[in-house]
Scaffold this active site. Structure first.
Site, PDB file in Angstrom:
ATOM      1  CE  LYS A  22      -1.518   1.639   3.995  1.00 14.03           C
ATOM      2  NZ  LYS A  22      -1.226   3.024   4.321  1.00 14.03           N
ATOM      3  CG  ASN A  23       2.698   2.681   3.500  1.00 14.46           C
ATOM      4  OD1 ASN A  23       1.526   3.042   3.433  1.00 14.46           O
ATOM      5  ND2 ASN A  23       3.292   2.407   4.651  1.00 14.46           N
ATOM      6  CB  CYS A 117      -2.172  11.238  11.993  1.00 13.52           C
ATOM      7  SG  CYS A 117      -2.066   9.485  11.883  1.00 13.52           S
ATOM      8  NE  ARG A 122       2.186   9.975  10.192  1.00 16.03           N
ATOM      9  CZ  ARG A 122       1.682   8.912   9.595  1.00 16.03           C
ATOM     10  NH1 ARG A 122       0.491   8.487   9.895  1.00 16.03           N
ATOM     11  NH2 ARG A 122       2.379   8.277   8.675  1.00 16.03           N
ATOM     12  CG  ASP A 305       3.569   1.128   9.572  1.00 21.96           C
ATOM     13  OD1 ASP A 305       3.362   2.002  10.427  1.00 21.96           O
ATOM     14  OD2 ASP A 305       3.599   1.379   8.346  1.00 21.96           O
ATOM     15  NE  ARG A 397      -6.123   4.736   6.411  1.00 25.48           N
ATOM     16  CZ  ARG A 397      -5.130   5.174   7.175  1.00 25.48           C
ATOM     17  NH1 ARG A 397      -5.335   5.429   8.448  1.00 25.48           N
ATOM     18  NH2 ARG A 397      -3.933   5.383   6.678  1.00 25.48           N
TER      19      ARG A 397
HETATM   20  C1  UD1 Z   1       5.492   6.319   6.429  1.00 21.86           C
HETATM   21  C2  UD1 Z   1       4.425   5.265   6.299  1.00 21.86           C
HETATM   22  C3  UD1 Z   1       3.916   4.842   7.661  1.00 21.86           C
HETATM   23  C4  UD1 Z   1       5.076   4.426   8.548  1.00 21.86           C
HETATM   24  C5  UD1 Z   1       6.167   5.490   8.572  1.00 21.86           C
HETATM   25  C6  UD1 Z   1       7.424   5.054   9.309  1.00 21.86           C
HETATM   26  C7  UD1 Z   1       3.412   5.809   4.186  1.00 21.86           C
HETATM   27  C8  UD1 Z   1       2.228   6.327   3.473  1.00 21.86           C
HETATM   28  N1  UD1 Z   1       3.347   5.806   5.515  1.00 21.86           N
HETATM   29  O1  UD1 Z   1       4.879   7.455   7.025  1.00 21.86           O
HETATM   30  O2  UD1 Z   1       3.009   3.775   7.487  1.00 21.86           O
HETATM   31  O3  UD1 Z   1       4.607   4.213   9.861  1.00 21.86           O
HETATM   32  O4  UD1 Z   1       6.557   5.828   7.232  1.00 21.86           O
HETATM   33  O5  UD1 Z   1       7.944   3.918   8.738  1.00 21.86           O
HETATM   34  O6  UD1 Z   1       4.371   5.368   3.586  1.00 21.86           O
HETATM   35  N2  UD1 Z   1       8.988  13.624  10.654  1.00 21.86           N
HETATM   36  C9  UD1 Z   1       9.217  14.957  10.942  1.00 21.86           C
HETATM   37  N3  UD1 Z   1       9.200  15.859   9.898  1.00 21.86           N
HETATM   38  C10 UD1 Z   1       8.941  15.490   8.614  1.00 21.86           C
HETATM   39  C11 UD1 Z   1       8.713  14.120   8.332  1.00 21.86           C
HETATM   40  C12 UD1 Z   1       8.748  13.216   9.375  1.00 21.86           C
HETATM   41  O7  UD1 Z   1       9.441  15.323  12.092  1.00 21.86           O
HETATM   42  O8  UD1 Z   1       8.939  16.358   7.731  1.00 21.86           O
HETATM   43  C13 UD1 Z   1       9.046  12.610  11.746  1.00 21.86           C
HETATM   44  C14 UD1 Z   1       7.692  11.953  12.003  1.00 21.86           C
HETATM   45  O9  UD1 Z   1       6.920  12.704  12.917  1.00 21.86           O
HETATM   46  C15 UD1 Z   1       8.114  10.605  12.553  1.00 21.86           C
HETATM   47  C16 UD1 Z   1       9.397  10.285  11.794  1.00 21.86           C
HETATM   48  O10 UD1 Z   1       9.877  11.538  11.309  1.00 21.86           O
HETATM   49  O11 UD1 Z   1       8.425  10.725  13.922  1.00 21.86           O
HETATM   50  C17 UD1 Z   1       9.228   9.317  10.642  1.00 21.86           C
HETATM   51  O12 UD1 Z   1       8.167   9.727   9.827  1.00 21.86           O
HETATM   52  P1  UD1 Z   1       8.070   9.364   8.278  1.00 21.86           P
HETATM   53  O13 UD1 Z   1       9.073   8.305   7.935  1.00 21.86           O
HETATM   54  O14 UD1 Z   1       8.093  10.611   7.494  1.00 21.86           O
HETATM   55  O15 UD1 Z   1       6.623   8.738   8.181  1.00 21.86           O
HETATM   56  P2  UD1 Z   1       5.603   8.874   6.986  1.00 21.86           P
HETATM   57  O16 UD1 Z   1       6.341   8.988   5.694  1.00 21.86           O
HETATM   58  O17 UD1 Z   1       4.573   9.900   7.305  1.00 21.86           O
END
Ligand code: UD1
Length: 430
Positions: A22-23, A117, A122, A305, A397
């Site tokens: 999915k991701n 969320c 996030r 996850d 989802r």
């Molecule tokens: C993706 C996955 C999600 C998974 C996560 C971590 C998708 C659609 N979702 O989410 O299922 O749980 O990776 O493997 O692929 N952060 C910041 N600033 C940013 C971006 C991230 O502070 O600009 C922090 C987040 O709050 C979190 C960490 O970095 O603590 C990792 O987040 P991130 O890897 O970006 O998660 P997603 O891409 O949202």
């Protein structure tokens, strides 16, 4: 609202087929918009997150032809708007990938800021920092992120933390920038690699995906392709831990065993036998599970996850386990639900201390989010008696035919609409 009703207590036994990730699909379907030629994407999972994204893509004017349940052809030539509706962003956070894709292609994108969320705050500051480094002006106006640039140019970007979303979003925009971009401290998740492979199949020049330094040489334009998405490591992992928690024996087919190594290692540590084949894994749990400690980390560490699913298994293990969540701060909400089934869990900050119990008893519980919902289903499968999992909208989802796949492994589980459905199930299973 639909619910799952489960009669637990029997081991899962048999074979299950894993779908596309999915991701990865969320990002690839968005990246497919970056050319004016038709792109065929195969092995997409038929889950609500993907279907909502396809709707959003159609609403901005792209042509979306669903060939069958798992294949789609997308043509971005007819896109008429670079502004995305909040309705879609509310439903799927990952529609923020439209920012990178549209900014890269049209040098302008307007996407509402995704809201909070239920697994924690996030932020997307790293995505925006990357776009700015590529030369875009990024402002937030009335809740909408407006990113625009005369020209995007390559840049050297150091991410403050490992972020899957930021890595992918920056990679998409940089694929069509002038010159070279280097992303340091990049995420190494298999779906980052899948998106890089997909973009390369469209003519992009991306090297190093899968390591923490990704190098992108911008190209003029991208072209058509046909691409099949990688298997979903989290769906696979969910079935691995479902097998373990129910003392089952399950062959999990259509997986890339290398992507599952963190899960395989933990299962082996807690006493399961894991047999690896070319594109399948067999998980056998013969006796009561043992305890362990686990901390979630970016890939190749143990995935956040999969944290709720391993916690359910550890609740049934012999001894005390400690689970530390280091990625999202609010990911233990399901613990109160598990406690209603007899689990002994104490949450302190980002740590859960779990004292293993001999078994769960079925109860009425509610899914707080996607993965925690799946974990509660696993708990229901292991529990004695009947469990009802409410709010399965979260589970839908990200899991295609979850109940059907579990029934294929001998589980007594049904998706029902209302209380009458629950009563009917109770009468049927006795
Ligand atoms: C993706 C996955 C999600 C998974 C996560 C971590 C998708 C659609 N979702 O989410 O299922 O749980 O990776 O493997 O692929 N952060 C910041 N600033 C940013 C971006 C991230 O502070 O600009 C922090 C987040 O709050 C979190 C960490 O970095 O603590 C990792 O987040 P991130 O890897 O970006 O998660 P997603 O891409 O949202």
């Amino acid at each position: 609202m639909d619910k799952y009703v489960i009669k637990g207590g029997s081991p899962l036994v048999g074979e299950v087929e894993i779908g596309g990730a999915k991701n990865a699909a969320l990002a690839i379907l968005t990246a497919a918009l970056m050319t004016d030629e038709p792109v065929r994407v195969e092995n997409i999972p038929d889950v609500s997150d993907i279907n909502v994204l396809l709707e959003a893509i159609a609403v901005i004017g792209a042509q979306v032809d669903r060939i069958d349940r798992h294949a789609v052809v997308i043509d971005g030539k007819t896109i008429g708007s670079v502004s995305v509706d909040y309705e879609f962003i509310k439903k799927i956070r990952a529609s923020y990938y439209l920012l990178g894709a549209l900014l890269g292609k049209y040098k302008h994108a307007e996407v509402p800021l995704p809201g909070g969320c239920n697994i924690g705050s996030r932020p997307i500051d790293q995505h925006l920092k990357g776009f700015r480094a590529l030369g875009a002006t990024v402002n937030i106006r009335h809740g909408v992120i407006v990113a625009s640039a005369e020209n995007l140019h390559g840049a050297h970007i150091f991410l403050d933390m490992v972020s899957v979303g930021a890595t992918i979003n920056i990679m998409m925009a940089a694929a069509l920038a002038h010159g070279n971009t280097i992303i340091e401290n990049a995420a190494r998740e298999p779906h980052v690699v899948d998106i890089a492979n997909f973009l390369n199949s469209m003519g992009a020049n991306i090297k190093g995906a899968g390591t923490d330094v990704i190098r992108i040489r911008g190209v003029e334009k991208l072209h058509k392709t046909t691409y099949a998405i990688v298997p979903d490591m989290i769906e696979a992992g969910t079935f691995m831990f479902a097998a373990a928690a129910t003392c089952g024996d399950v062959l999990i087919k259509n997986v890339i065993p290398k992507h599952l190594e963190a899960m395989t290692a933990k299962l082996t540590e807690i006493g399961c036998e894991v047999q690896e084949f070319d594109d399948a894994l067999r998980v056998i749990a013969k006796s009561r599970l043992g305890r362990t400690h686990v901390k979630t980390l970016p890939y190749p560490g143990f995935p956040t996850d999969m944290q709720p699913q391993i916690s359910v298994a550890l609740c049934l293990a012999n001894g005390t386990s400690i689970v530390t969540e280091s990625i999202f701060e609010n990911r233990f909400k399901y613990c109160d639900e598990l406690a209603r089934m007899g689990a002994l869990i104490k949450v302190e900050g980002n740590t859960a201390i779990i004292d293993g119990v001999d078994g769960f008893t079925g109860a009425r519980v509610s899914a707080p989010d996607l993965r925690a919902g799946a974990a509660l289903v696993i708990a229901g499968l292991a529990a004695e008696g009947i469990t009802v999992v409410d709010d399965i909208i979260y589970i839908l989802r990200g899991y295609e035919d979850f109940d059907q796949k579990l029934r294929g492994l001998g589980a007594e589980i049904e998706r029902v609409e209302d209380e009458r459905g629950i009563q009917k199930f109770r009468l049927r299973v006795g």
